[in-house]
Design an enzyme around this catalytic site. Sequence first.
Site, PDB file in Angstrom:
ATOM      1  N   HIS A  49      12.116  40.776 -15.027  1.00  0.00           N
ATOM      2  CA  HIS A  49      12.325  42.224 -15.089  1.00  0.00           C
ATOM      3  C   HIS A  49      11.915  42.937 -13.804  1.00  0.00           C
ATOM      4  O   HIS A  49      11.692  44.152 -13.828  1.00  0.00           O
ATOM      5  CB  HIS A  49      11.615  42.839 -16.300  1.00  0.00           C
ATOM      6  CG  HIS A  49      12.182  42.368 -17.606  1.00  0.00           C
ATOM      7  ND1 HIS A  49      13.505  42.533 -17.953  1.00  0.00           N
ATOM      8  CD2 HIS A  49      11.591  41.712 -18.641  1.00  0.00           C
ATOM      9  CE1 HIS A  49      13.710  42.013 -19.151  1.00  0.00           C
ATOM     10  NE2 HIS A  49      12.565  41.499 -19.587  1.00  0.00           N
ATOM     11  N   ASP A  88      14.682  38.665 -10.967  1.00  0.00           N
ATOM     12  CA  ASP A  88      15.850  38.345 -11.796  1.00  0.00           C
ATOM     13  C   ASP A  88      17.024  37.863 -10.949  1.00  0.00           C
ATOM     14  O   ASP A  88      17.822  37.022 -11.403  1.00  0.00           O
ATOM     15  CB  ASP A  88      16.268  39.564 -12.616  1.00  0.00           C
ATOM     16  CG  ASP A  88      15.301  39.840 -13.766  1.00  0.00           C
ATOM     17  OD1 ASP A  88      14.384  39.020 -13.971  1.00  0.00           O
ATOM     18  OD2 ASP A  88      15.460  40.878 -14.437  1.00  0.00           O
TER      19      ASP A  88
END
Length: 710
Positions: free
Chosen positions: A161, A166
């Site tokens: 996150h 990511d």
Amino acid sequence: MDRANSGAPLLSLDAVVIDTETTGLDPRKARVIELAGVRLSAGKLIAGDSFRQLLRPADESIPAVTTRIHGIDDAMVAGSPLFADVWPRFNTFLGQALVIGHAVGFDLAVLKRECDLAGLPWRRPRTLDTRQLGQIAAPDLAGYSLDDLAAWTGVDVVDRHSALGDAITSARVFLALVPKLRDHGIRTIAEAERACLALTSVLDDEVRIGWIQAVEAPERADAERTLKRFDSYAYRHRNRDIMRMPPVFVEADISVHDALARLASEKISAVYVAPHAVPGVVKAAEAGIVTERDLLRAIARFGAAALDLPVGQIMSRPLAAVRDDAFVYRAIGRMNRLKTRHLGVVDEAGHVVGALSARDLLRLRAGEAISLGEEIDDAVDAHGLAVAWAKLPRVAEALLAEGLSGRDIAEVISRELGALTGQAAVIAERIMGERGRGGPPCRYAMIVLGSAGRGESLLAMDQDNAVIFERGEPHGEEDRWFAELGTHVADILHEVGVPYCKGGVMAKNAPWRGSVATWRDRIDKWITRSKPEDLLSVDIFFDLRAVHGDGSLAVAVRQAAFAAAEGQVAFAKLLVEDVRTPSSLTFLGGIRTVAGRINLKAAGLFGLVAAARALAIRYHVLERSTPARLAAVKALVRVSESDLDALGEAQGVFLDLIVSQQVEDIAHGTPPSNAVSVKRLTAHDRDRLRSALEAVASVDELVRDVLFKD
């Protein structure tokens, strides 16, 4: 959108993997507060080549509910720039690269909205979505979140996150998905796009919630854009057509003074140096070269005393060389890579038979495609080979646009398939050395068979290779070493994009490797004691061509095979015993199709090629290509001459139509095959196809008549 790389393999992809963190999950309202990307080059994640930037959403607070997910609050972004200030820099980072992301349709939607709000131009990049690719690779997986796919592929999740974390995880997941997609027959960008577009319900759901569709239908590449500067001469002519022959050889002990005298008298810019100065006998590994520049450098260094030096003291060795039957573009590429102005030209056995200089090549030029051959030869691993191999469909398309025939293009493809196999052997040798298996236990030749040997491969191909080694018994020490080599070669080629041979014709399998003595025994059995069922795939052996190692071993074995089979009518008959050409024309002259296509390999090429090969074996014709075999047989037997000519013309028609269809299919993400859509043919091409099918309709009867001549 640039479609030039539709045929690029996923294995060697150049791309940017992106991710965003936002103020919410509704792309029609969310603002971007973190933007990140990482780069893939040749299918590898490049450490340190990344982009990360926090952003301040103008006149808007970050909701607490989203802060609990990504940890970014108003205080963290208070001093950060606005999207409008960062986008130009991020857009430069993206460049023209393919963009990959997880649920990337959401990222595209929020980025487009930010550009619209800021009054910035928006260019939709070409994209792939790891979420969709995961659904294709594992249709029964319980979920397809980034965490789900990371767990399934064994990828460690980093900084979940955060946009950069990511993006890194998505990149690693994509790389882990590549071999799994390959197991589903998906190897290229366009094939991946096509597979994603089949997820219609998924795409509909994404668009309904405001995402931009992650994948668009591929378009046909523009050949003129792909290869702006292109001269097909280098792809039509071989080195033997322009080389100087015989090359001028001198012995190593002659003086620089005498070498200069030879240059002046012969009006040449280099002499070749060898222990015995006999053209056609010296191998490139034994030879050296002395050029005008070498002589001038020696004089500059030693003064007048240089004239008395032996040329062996100043020569360059070993001699850089190219094959005489390779196309001229190969010589251009090698000169460019080696930064040299002179090359020796060698025959199949490795003997120097000619010379090429930069002067010989001045009138020739070509664009990107020139580098294809040298990138293959320069590759150090499967990824490097895949990067080079990715250019092949673009080269084929450009050659087609230049007006080259399917036969010409097939010869180029075949030469590069041979080079690819040869370099796979080089890489396999290195791998074995690094694993403590040592170098080759004896001299050997890696060979290609079938269409690659004949110069008739197209873009739908698999592996047909074998190994001939100098000595050793089946299952002995040497054989075990070459079995391991063959396994590495097969695995490398499969990874690059040349699939395993379904019929098992690969050097890793015992029937397709052996010593010279073993091969001679096999040949004897084939010719004197075989039944039709024993000869499946045997005929392609007679097309063999060496692509790495000691080519003289391959030459000797092939010549022995043809000598043993000469006049053996029964053996030649066995090779075409089960070859049947199906009727492909209706009573009224229509063309029979399946789903609108006709498989031209099954409908004509297979029987035609087999017939030409059997006739060549029967009459001891050592030519490899089908047209050359037919022409030589016609000259020898002087019967059915017009029918043999018609077969040669038919093969040309089949190759023209197949290569054109394959280029179009690859651009649209359809795996290439030998099946041609009749509907897309012009009236002229349909007439050509009918004539070709009529010519092969009687190939069974024709081959029997010519086989039993005398």
